[in-house]
Design a protein around this motif. Structure first.
Motif, PDB file in Angstrom:
ATOM      1  N   UNK A 207       0.814  -0.964  -0.015  1.00  0.00           N
ATOM      2  CA  UNK A 207      -0.026   0.099  -0.079  1.00  0.00           C
ATOM      3  C   UNK A 207       1.077   1.260   0.015  1.00  0.00           C
ATOM      4  N   UNK A 208       0.414   2.508  -0.596  1.00  0.00           N
ATOM      5  CA  UNK A 208       0.674   3.433  -0.255  1.00  0.00           C
ATOM      6  C   UNK A 208       0.258   4.200   0.944  1.00  0.00           C
TER       7      UNK A 208
ATOM      8  N   UNK B  55      -1.631   8.359   8.528  1.00  0.00           N
ATOM      9  CA  UNK B  55      -1.408   7.489   9.262  1.00  0.00           C
ATOM     10  C   UNK B  55      -2.204   6.101   8.966  1.00  0.00           C
ATOM     11  N   UNK B  56      -1.946   5.217  10.007  1.00  0.00           N
ATOM     12  CA  UNK B  56      -2.641   3.762   9.956  1.00  0.00           C
ATOM     13  C   UNK B  56      -3.401   3.748  11.243  1.00  0.00           C
TER      14      UNK B  56
ATOM     15  N   UNK C  22       5.515   8.943 -10.450  1.00  0.00           N
ATOM     16  CA  UNK C  22       4.942   7.782 -10.158  1.00  0.00           C
ATOM     17  C   UNK C  22       5.765   6.410 -10.572  1.00  0.00           C
ATOM     18  N   UNK C  23       6.043   5.781  -9.835  1.00  0.00           N
ATOM     19  CA  UNK C  23       7.274   4.752  -9.837  1.00  0.00           C
ATOM     20  C   UNK C  23       6.824   3.378  -9.492  1.00  0.00           C
TER      21      UNK C  23
ATOM     22  N   UNK D 217       6.469  -3.551  -6.008  1.00  0.00           N
ATOM     23  CA  UNK D 217       5.346  -4.611  -5.660  1.00  0.00           C
ATOM     24  C   UNK D 217       4.059  -3.863  -5.858  1.00  0.00           C
ATOM     25  N   UNK D 218       3.873  -2.293  -5.686  1.00  0.00           N
ATOM     26  CA  UNK D 218       2.894  -1.619  -6.102  1.00  0.00           C
ATOM     27  C   UNK D 218       3.333  -0.439  -6.765  1.00  0.00           C
ATOM     28  N   UNK D 219       2.449   0.396  -7.456  1.00  0.00           N
ATOM     29  CA  UNK D 219       2.842   1.607  -7.969  1.00  0.00           C
ATOM     30  C   UNK D 219       2.726   2.706  -7.107  1.00  0.00           C
ATOM     31  N   UNK D 220       3.901   3.385  -6.884  1.00  0.00           N
ATOM     32  CA  UNK D 220       3.985   4.462  -5.793  1.00  0.00           C
ATOM     33  C   UNK D 220       3.869   5.847  -6.425  1.00  0.00           C
TER      34      UNK D 220
END
Length: 500
Positions: free
Chosen positions: A31-32, A37-38, A166-167, A174-177
């Motif tokens: 996840x981004x 926060x989480x 965007x990378x 693993x995911x696009x960040x």
């Protein structure tokens, strides 16, 4: 009084009960992470609370998405928190990537506590499966840096616009960040450093810059000339290949600040989609010499939608060139006129090299067309070129994009600059041929290895038919590479002599 007594009794009862400590963990590797926060929210089977905060001893309200935040002290993307819960009690809960409803997981999770403390295994956010594993090494840091002075000069970027990177396209993460680049003050250098990222040395990294205006993302105008795969989307992404010196714990800087038209690390450019809000006549110029020299080197310019293949260098100038695409809409009310005979018969899209209709110099191999635009036209314009009306400049999806400059509405481009790997007989940064068409020094018409007044005399004699140049002498007299020996070559040679 009775109501107060009941509430006091409930509170007193809750603090008299025995509690166990439960540690919740969530894996956020895929996840981004939200800037808020989480968090975790939930309740017991009475839906009145979600346990006790072990730090403050305060009751945690039920299903509150912002009251209980998790932490990742060791930066391993596993976020955790410990709270006190009732033993042998059924709980429902969710993790939240943020702190509001809508950021939470799709499904509730459940937990039946026991009569002892427990540390739960990490779960993957929004999934009952284990998180996917990314096979890579950890860097100390990865920095994206770029300079936007060219984008500003090209009328495609304004200081105050946001720029993001965007990378991780094509499973290179693993995911696009997505990360926002920052600048100090009002400069044109922007950068972003990512701490302890994982990268895969073999896969490299696909990425792209975007500008944000009024919360709308606009992708940079970029084509990866080195890409040889079949995915058209990746052909328009940037790529960084980690070299053999990149080791675990290295710090890597990806610097896209080179002032170039073709270098992979060239600075970004953006199409300006704003309306020009006025009527204007734009003069479009295209230098056709790259086409001539490419064919001279042995290549064929294939018509990808027809039969107008260009086999001979002389065809470049004999057949002429047409402009096609959205930029030419006001020429005949069509964005894309059908290639081939239809376009070749559309005089309103034909470019000229005869000194008329805005053409600066007749016969200099720079072709011109003037087009009128209204106030609803956008600054950014897209087009493609075709010799003899054929679609023979390059492949599908490779089009020119230029931004109109209201203070100087004359736009110059070069044939084939949309595909410089194919047009390798021309240097699009120096704007000169890369192949030797002559045997000696350019400008040295008398072959004495020097460019001086004697060379000018020979060119003048040639122009007045006193003594015609032939062979290498004729070729070397064409110092501006326009395949014509004329007064322009004399002017340039005089300038060269004065500079020396």
């Amino acid at each position: 009084m009775i109501k107060f007594f009941v509430i006091l009794t409930i509170i007193s009862y809750s603090f008299c009960q025995d509690y166990i400590n439960v540690t919740f963990k969530v894996d956020m590797s895929n996840e981004t992470i939200s800037e808020n926060g989480i968090h975790i929210m939930g309740s017991d089977d009475t839906y009145t609370s979600f346990g006790i905060d072990i730090t403050s001893n305060a009751t945690i309200p039920a299903w509150n998405p912002s009251s209980l935040q998790l932490s990742d002290d060791d930066l391993d993307n596993i976020y955790e928190v410990t709270i006190s819960l009732l033993p042998n009690t059924q709980y429902l809960y969710k993790f939240i990537n943020g702190n509001v409803f809508g950021d939470d997981e799709l499904e509730n999770r459940s937990l039946l506590t026991v009569d002892e403390n427990v540390i739960l295994e990490p779960v993957c956010f929004n999934s009952i499966e284990l998180c996917d594993f990314f096979d890579g090494i950890e860097l100390a840091s990865l920095e994206f840096t770029t300079n936007l002075s060219n984008a500003i000069a090209n009328n495609g970027f304004t200081l105050g616009n946001l720029i993001i990177v965007r990378w991780g396209y094509a499973d290179t993460q693993l995911i696009e960040r997505t990360d926002t680049l920052n600048t100090e003050g009002f400069g044109t250098n922007f950068s972003k450093t990512i701490e302890i990222p994982k990268i895969n040395l073999e896969k490299g990294l696909f990425y792209q810059y975007y500008k944000i205006v009024d919360n709308i993302q606009f992708r940079e105008v970029y084509f990866n000339f080195d890409y040889n795969g079949d995915d058209q989307n990746l052909a328009e992404r940037r790529f960084f290949n980690f070299d053999e010196n990149t080791l675990e714990g290295s710090s890597v800087i990806i610097d896209d600040s080179i002032n170039s038209n073709v270098d992979a690390r060239r600075s970004p450019l953006f199409m300006n989609t704003n309306q020009i809000n006025q009527e204007i006549t734009v003069t479009w110029e295209v230098d056709m010499r790259p086409a001539y020299y490419q064919i001279y080197s042995g290549s064929t310019l294939n018509d990808i939608q027809g039969v107008i293949d260009i086999l001979s260098p002389n065809d470049v100038y004999q057949l002429g060139v047409w402009m096609n695409g959205p930029a030419t809409f006001f020429a005949n009310g069509e964005e894309w006129t059908p290639w081939g005979l239809t376009l070749a018969n559309t005089d309103s899209k034909k470019m000229v090299d005869d000194g008329t209709n805005g053409d600066s110099v007749a016969g200099d191999r720079i072709y011109t067309i003037q087009l009128n635009y209204n106030e609803e036209s956008t600054f950014g314009q897209e087009f493609k070129l075709g010799i003899g009306g054929g679609d023979n400049e390059s492949g599908y999806g490779l089009n020119h994009i230029e931004n109109i400059n209201l203070s100087n509405p004359r736009i110059k481009t070069y044939w084939g600059s949309i595909n410089p790997l194919f047009y390798n007989a021309w240097d699009y940064d120096l704007n000169e041929p890369t192949i030797e068409a002559c045997g000696g020094v350019s400008g040295d018409t008398n072959n004495d290895s020097e460019v001086d007044i004697l060379d000018i005399v020979m060119i003048v004699d040639h122009l007045t038919s006193e003594a015609l140049l032939i062979g290498d002498s004729l070729c070397q007299a064409d110092i501006n590479f326009d395949l014509s020996v004329d007064i322009l070559d004399v002017v340039i040679i005089v300038s060269v002599i004065l500079q020396n």
